[in-house]
Write an enzyme that holds these catalytic residues in place. Sequence first.
Site, short mmCIF file in Angstrom:
data_model
loop_
_atom_site.label_atom_id
_atom_site.label_comp_id
_atom_site.label_asym_id
_atom_site.label_seq_id
_atom_site.Cartn_x
_atom_site.Cartn_y
_atom_site.Cartn_z
N LEU A 59 -27.92 -20.04 -19.86
CA LEU A 59 -27.07 -21.14 -19.44
C LEU A 59 -27.97 -22.34 -19.17
CD1 LEU A 59 -24.56 -19.50 -16.91
CD2 LEU A 59 -23.95 -20.60 -19.07
N ASP A 60 -27.55 -23.53 -19.58
CA ASP A 60 -28.32 -24.74 -19.29
C ASP A 60 -28.47 -24.91 -17.78
OD1 ASP A 60 -28.45 -25.35 -21.98
OD2 ASP A 60 -26.66 -26.60 -21.94
N PRO A 61 -29.51 -25.61 -17.33
CA PRO A 61 -29.67 -25.84 -15.87
C PRO A 61 -28.41 -26.43 -15.23
CG PRO A 61 -31.66 -26.46 -17.01
CD PRO A 61 -30.66 -26.13 -18.09
#
Length: 331
Positions: free
Chosen positions: A73-75
């Site tokens: 998951l992206d930050p």
Amino acid sequence: MPKTAKGGPVSCLFGVVKPSGPTSMSLVNDIKRLVANSPLFVEESKLAQKAQKSGKRGKYGRDAVKIGQGGTLDPLADGVLVVGVGKGTKKLSEFLDCVKEYRTTCLLGCETDTYDSEGKQVRVAPWHHVTREQVEKALEQFRGEIEQRPPIFSALKMDGMPLYEYARQGKPLPRPIEKRKVTVHELELVEWLGSDHTFRLPEKKFSKEEQEAMEKTLKSVDTSVSIKDEPDQEVPSEKPPTAFVLRMKVSGGTYVRSIVHDLAHALGSAGHVVTLTRSRQGRFALEPKDEGDRACVPWEVFKAALADEGEADEDGRKAWEREVIAQMELI
């Protein structure tokens, strides 16, 4: 408590509720610090050997057990992150292509290089004209099997060079970015925020030189591309641009940010993602509702244990271990 978990060590899969901010791998590495010292996952004899090797404690701990995650998951994003331990790591690949569900907020008015609020403003565009009805209508073209082109500012490589490097340097692409077929099983507008929200456009902006470099790269494969600001002709307002929330159920490999980006274009505007939650990844879900679904362990459980694991119960399990046992799928 499953009988096999009571004895340990075990191999398993479990879901973690990732918070927005940290990277997925940083969380996995933090969890590994706990897992590598837990008799739930590591043989007592190995833990005893590790205790004697104080000078090599760090390296031994990392090698004591395998751990990984089944889809980054992206930050910016939060939600379900599937973690595998031991033989569970061999099962993680099935979560890359499984059906996933997301909830995301789109903010109109500008697009960014990363298609989300973590990036820089690339260009601004009108947004006052967009209505809820127009969004509902435009969603129709994004349901079912569709083709997506990955963002130019992505880590995907072409002839050994990341796409974002071509864009930053203004280098022509060797060939068009290949589209990918994905399936959008469900897509709906679940909340219309209008201007009643606290989101704002990113402060960081592309310079004119950066705009020209990106446009040069994209024009090398599509001469119709234009990256220029389109100021809204409406009277400037103190209200923030329109925002709305989408819920979607998609196949593996779907770029949620691209759906938001392309939808905004279809509306005659520009837009980017300001919140993104993965509510389901395969059978792991924030809100289990189907038979076979599994809930996820809140990140706060691990965060508290990293600060202080506390005392073990009569079965020798600490609080964080009990939480994992309650939600894990044994392999």
